[in-house]
Design an enzyme around this catalytic site. Structure first.
Site, short mmCIF file in Angstrom:
data_model
loop_
_atom_site.label_atom_id
_atom_site.label_comp_id
_atom_site.label_asym_id
_atom_site.label_seq_id
_atom_site.Cartn_x
_atom_site.Cartn_y
_atom_site.Cartn_z
N SER A 126 0.81 -1.23 0.00
CA SER A 126 0.00 0.00 0.00
C SER A 126 0.84 1.28 0.00
CB SER A 126 -0.95 0.01 1.20
OG SER A 126 -0.22 0.11 2.40
N HIS A 130 1.28 4.23 6.82
CA HIS A 130 0.70 5.09 5.78
C HIS A 130 1.14 6.54 5.98
CE1 HIS A 130 -2.84 2.32 4.43
NE2 HIS A 130 -1.67 1.91 4.00
N ASP A 170 -7.84 6.40 4.55
CA ASP A 170 -7.92 5.25 5.46
C ASP A 170 -9.16 5.21 6.35
OD1 ASP A 170 -5.54 4.31 4.48
OD2 ASP A 170 -4.33 5.10 6.13
#
Length: 177
Positions: free
Chosen positions: A53, A93, A119
């Site tokens: 990701s 992230h 998210d």
């Protein structure tokens, strides 16, 4: 390669020495880990990227080094590792939005570089923003693909046991020579 036979042939002093050696190795590793926790301010100073990701910034298997000094403000663009209630595995992230209130309360939103949407779908139900308490650490450096060993051992448990068997055989053969 009869390990139990080797143990039976040892006198008590040799056996105690081997046990003490093993205990010192384990305690040294634990002290190093705890020292890293204190020095970095992060409950987990080293993590492995488990998904794609964050590509192209980080790839699956990259080893990240984290710090988490509470005084440092969280800024957009920073890469954070955070835990979400109900999930055991931390997520790596990038912070895309930060909201700072006059009372000092800071909330922020994250997104994986390789993901289409933010998210909010990963956060617990009803949660739209993360807070500083959710942050495990901030990425400060990395080693590419070093964590692949961890991923392979988790994905293929038989590999883990084979690796342990090879290491055990090496120790026994090394001791005999």
């Amino acid at each position: 390669m009869d390990i139990f036979g080797d143990l039976r042939r040892m006198n008590k002093r040799q056996l105690y020495y081997q046990i003490l050696n093993f205990a010192m190795i384990v305690s040294s590793a634990l002290m190093i880990w705890k020292g890293l926790i204190v020095a970095t301010g992060s409950e987990s100073p080293i993590v492995v990227v488990l998904s794609g990701s964050m590509e192209p910034a980080f790839h699956r298997g990259d080893l990240l080094f984290l710090t988490n000094f509470r005084k440092d403000p969280i800024r957009a663009g920073e890469i954070v590792v955070f835990k979400v209630e109900g999930r055991d595995i931390p997520i790596v992230h990038r912070v895309i939005k930060v909201h700072e209130k006059d009372n000092g309360n800071v909330k922020f939103l994250t997104k994986g570089d390789n993901n289409e949407v933010d998210d909010r779908g990963l956060y617990k139900e009803g949660q739209n923003w993360l807070e500083k308490k959710d942050v495990v650490g901030r990425a400060r450096g990395f080693l590419p693909y070093i964590g692949m060993v961890t991923i392979i051992m988790n994905d293929y448990p038989k590999f883990k046991y084979a690796l342990l068997a090879v290491m055990g055989a090496y120790v026994i053969l090394k001791r005999e020579s």
